[in-house]
Design a protein around this motif. Structure first.
Motif, PDB file in Angstrom:
ATOM      1  N   GLU A 117       0.653  -1.225  -0.073  1.00  0.00           N
ATOM      2  CA  GLU A 117      -0.040  -0.299  -0.352  1.00  0.00           C
ATOM      3  C   GLU A 117       0.951   1.207   0.405  1.00  0.00           C
ATOM      4  OE1 GLU A 117      -2.804  -0.201   3.585  1.00  0.00           O
ATOM      5  OE2 GLU A 117      -3.113  -2.288   2.534  1.00  0.00           O
ATOM      6  N   GLU A 118       1.327   1.765   0.608  1.00  0.00           N
ATOM      7  CA  GLU A 118       3.026   2.537   0.603  1.00  0.00           C
ATOM      8  C   GLU A 118       3.548   2.554  -0.638  1.00  0.00           C
ATOM      9  OE1 GLU A 118       4.129   4.527   3.901  1.00  0.00           O
ATOM     10  OE2 GLU A 118       1.957   4.323   3.027  1.00  0.00           O
ATOM     11  N   ILE A 119       3.806   1.254  -0.960  1.00  0.00           N
ATOM     12  CA  ILE A 119       4.848   1.426  -2.200  1.00  0.00           C
ATOM     13  C   ILE A 119       3.413   2.482  -3.608  1.00  0.00           C
ATOM     14  CG2 ILE A 119       5.272   0.135  -4.459  1.00  0.00           C
ATOM     15  CD1 ILE A 119       6.382  -1.948  -2.384  1.00  0.00           C
ATOM     16  N   VAL A 120       2.568   1.392  -3.294  1.00  0.00           N
ATOM     17  CA  VAL A 120       1.938   2.714  -3.930  1.00  0.00           C
ATOM     18  C   VAL A 120       0.948   3.722  -4.266  1.00  0.00           C
ATOM     19  CG1 VAL A 120      -0.903   2.475  -5.059  1.00  0.00           C
ATOM     20  CG2 VAL A 120       0.362   0.219  -4.862  1.00  0.00           C
ATOM     21  N   ARG A 121       1.481   4.027  -3.135  1.00  0.00           N
ATOM     22  CA  ARG A 121       1.127   6.009  -2.498  1.00  0.00           C
ATOM     23  C   ARG A 121       1.909   6.330  -3.241  1.00  0.00           C
ATOM     24  NH1 ARG A 121       2.807   9.144   1.250  1.00  0.00           N
ATOM     25  NH2 ARG A 121       4.482   7.478   2.362  1.00  0.00           N
ATOM     26  N   VAL A 122       3.419   6.117  -2.957  1.00  0.00           N
ATOM     27  CA  VAL A 122       4.663   6.930  -3.083  1.00  0.00           C
ATOM     28  C   VAL A 122       4.717   6.376  -4.820  1.00  0.00           C
ATOM     29  CG1 VAL A 122       5.320   7.075  -0.766  1.00  0.00           C
ATOM     30  CG2 VAL A 122       6.534   5.432  -2.135  1.00  0.00           C
ATOM     31  N   LEU A 123       4.350   5.973  -5.175  1.00  0.00           N
ATOM     32  CA  LEU A 123       4.523   6.073  -7.230  1.00  0.00           C
ATOM     33  C   LEU A 123       3.463   6.777  -7.734  1.00  0.00           C
ATOM     34  CD1 LEU A 123       4.928   2.001  -7.605  1.00  0.00           C
ATOM     35  CD2 LEU A 123       6.420   3.756  -8.394  1.00  0.00           C
TER      36      LEU A 123
END
Length: 192
Positions: A117-123
């Motif tokens: 979820e964090e990866i998706v947020r910062v991408l």
């Protein structure tokens, strides 16, 4: 728990040997479509080995490394901006990176769901994700997983197919390349 904070010098020395030439070639292919001076996050970076391999392919990229062990980060190359932190709580704004690299680190993340979820947020929109890890369905993958769990690590190893399904559920398209007991995933966020 593995004392990564005290092992940076060892990983800096032996780390590059763990990455087969074909994995490095896959990484270079992954980087080709990125825009000039694109921002790239090396997540669970350790001593920044993935960034170093990426830099050998694309010197124009802007590299940032995140790892919980400050003792690993102090061995990163001077062109890499470092941040001490965890995959589950990334210290960046939304849409910060065009690409994220995870080399032999996903299995150390405590909470895979929150990390993704964090990866998706910062991408950024249609951002790319490159993962290199060990296949838990192979003999060597099972052995490494067992040893890491004995040493107190989370040991969140996946077969490529299972990780593909997890990533697809978060909006990624996924391409898998298998290298014996290791694999890479080249994923991209689909347009929303």
């Amino acid at each position: 728990m593995i004392p990564f904070n005290h092992l940076g010098w060892i990983f800096k020395f032996i780390g590059p040997a763990i990455y087969p030439p074909k994995v490095r070639e896959s990484l270079c292919s992954f980087l080709i479509p990125l825009s000039e001076s694109a921002s790239v996050l090396d997540l669970g970076a350790g001593t920044g080995i993935m960034s170093e391999f990426a830099y050998a392919c694309r010197k124009d990229l802007q590299f940032t490394a995140v790892d919980p062990a400050e003792g690993m980060l102090k061995y990163t190359a001077e062109y890499i901006q470092t941040h001490q932190g965890h995959a589950e709580t990334l210290p960046f704004e939304e849409n910060s990176f065009e690409a994220i690299l995870i080399g032999e680190a996903l299995h150390h993340f405590s909470d895979i769901e929150t990390s993704i979820e964090e990866i998706v947020r910062v991408l950024k929109k249609e951002g790319k994700l490159f993962i290199y890890d060990f296949d838990s369905s192979t003999f060597m993958g099972k052995l490494i997983c067992r040893v890491e769990k004995i040493l107190g690590e989370p040991g969140n190893f996946f077969t490529p197919g299972v990780l593909e399904e997890i990533l697809k559920s978060h909006g990624f398209s996924v391409a898998i390349s298998q290298y014996g007991w290791r694999y890479t995933i080249d994923a991209q966020l689909k347009p929303s």
